[in-house]
Design an enzyme around this catalytic site. Structure first.
Site, PDB file in Angstrom:
ATOM      1  N   GLU A   1       0.847  -1.198   0.000  1.00 50.96           N
ATOM      2  CA  GLU A   1       0.000   0.000   0.000  1.00 50.96           C
ATOM      3  C   GLU A   1       0.877   1.239   0.000  1.00 50.96           C
ATOM      4  OE1 GLU A   1      -3.225   1.879   3.131  1.00 50.96           O
ATOM      5  OE2 GLU A   1      -3.139  -0.287   2.955  1.00 50.96           O
TER       6      GLU A   1
ATOM      7  N   GLU B   1      -2.459  10.454   3.282  1.00 48.38           N
ATOM      8  CA  GLU B   1      -3.586  10.721   4.181  1.00 48.38           C
ATOM      9  C   GLU B   1      -3.531  12.185   4.591  1.00 48.38           C
ATOM     10  OE1 GLU B   1      -4.832   6.868   6.624  1.00 48.38           O
ATOM     11  OE2 GLU B   1      -2.760   7.419   6.992  1.00 48.38           O
TER      12      GLU B   1
ATOM     13  N   ASP C   1       0.243   5.292   0.611  1.00 49.25           N
ATOM     14  CA  ASP C   1      -0.804   6.176   1.140  1.00 49.25           C
ATOM     15  C   ASP C   1      -0.454   7.644   1.151  1.00 49.25           C
ATOM     16  OD1 ASP C   1      -2.312   4.078   2.096  1.00 49.25           O
ATOM     17  OD2 ASP C   1      -1.470   4.146   4.102  1.00 49.25           O
TER      18      ASP C   1
END
Length: 298
Positions: free
Chosen positions: A103, A107, A105
């Site tokens: 993953e 955020e 990311d």
């Protein structure tokens, strides 16, 4: 009106048109060409090329790509929640499926009005994350659309903001460190309430009187090797890796194997002036620095 263009002119125009059509794979697409809502379909609104997704006291919302990909570049222009966004998180990420997933990311951690949004990046490899970095941006991400991108090839994963690199995760397999290279990934975004941790360590809670909290999206771009579900994983890996396929992908060009000099300077600037947290230097969490930290540029 009579239409009399010399044939040579017409074919020239056609030739130019075809050239543009072939370049078209990188131009931005409409939301529904590449993506679909994953949940809370009534929390989406569409205005031409724009898509807006809201969080209210009933629910957040999320969307996902229709296809999975292995290597390439994904980019979305996002305008984050205006005003008081404390307690909210908007995420844009790539992820594979399963317990040992990979993953990448972005955020975006909301904040009280006037306080800067924080951008947290993270990388999971084989199900293990804990590689958080946090930065504040050199602009207000709630006032306008900015491009957030992930470039992923065999050598590196690069996180970019308006084409400025803000993080590089290099392939260090030669040091015995696993690297994400054999799981296809979907592209996702979601907005949710995370006031147990998002803002000032969870001290500032979401103020629902300011709901709905709206994130706006446009400029959806995916230029990557698509992995059809119907094709066996091993065949997708072969097709998407230059070594196994006859087709050369631009992201596998030698120039893409590391940042160029200008990008290296940009990353150095970002790290010096905008990084506010780096797991590599958090000795309370990691008394011994994680192995990849010793080899990455600091």
């Amino acid at each position: 009106m009579a239409f009399s263009v010399p044939i040579s002119m017409g074919s020239l125009v056609l030739g130019v048109f075809i050239a543009f059509a072939m370049v078209g794979s990188v131009s931005s697409s409409r939301f529904d060409e590449l993506f679909q809502p994953s949940w809370a379909l009534d929390h989406f609104t569409y205005e031409g090329e724009l898509m807006k997704m809201k969080l209210d006291n009933y629910s957040g919302a999320g969307f996902s790509s229709k296809s999975k990909y292995m290597f390439g570049k994904v980019s979305i222009k996002i305008k984050l929640v205006e005003g008081d966004s404390a307690g909210t998180v908007t995420a844009f990420y790539m992820s594979s499926d399963g317990p040992y997933h990979n993953e990448f990311d972005f955020e975006f951690l909301g904040n009280t009005t006037g306080e800067p949004y924080l951008v947290q990046t993270n990388v999971y490899v084989n199900g293990v994350g804990n590689r958080e970095q946090r930065l504040n941006l050199w602009f207000d991400p709630t006032k306008d659309f900015h491009a957030y991108s992930i470039l992923w090839n065999h050598r590196q994963v690069v996180f970019l903001v308006d084409e400025t690199p803000v993080r590089v995760h290099s392939n260090l397999e030669h040091k015995g460190i696993p690297y994400p290279k054999d799981q296809s990934m979907g592209v996702y975004s979601s907005i949710w309430n995370a006031d147990d941790w998002a803002t000032q360590g969870g001290r500032v809670k979401t103020d629902w009187s300011h709901a709905p909290f709206i994130a706006s999206y446009t400029g959806f771009e995916i230029d990557a090797c698509e992995c059809p579900d119907a094709v066996a994983a091993v065949d997708n890996i072969k097709r998407c890796s230059t070594t196994g396929g006859e087709k050369g992908y631009w992201w596998d060009e030698p120039t893409m194997s590391e940042l160029n000099l200008h990008q290296s300077h940009q990353l150095t600037w970002v790290r010096a002036h905008h990084m506010v947290y780096n797991y590599c230097t958090d000795t309370s969490r990691f008394p011994v620095a994680p192995v990849e930290c010793l080899h990455h540029h600091h």
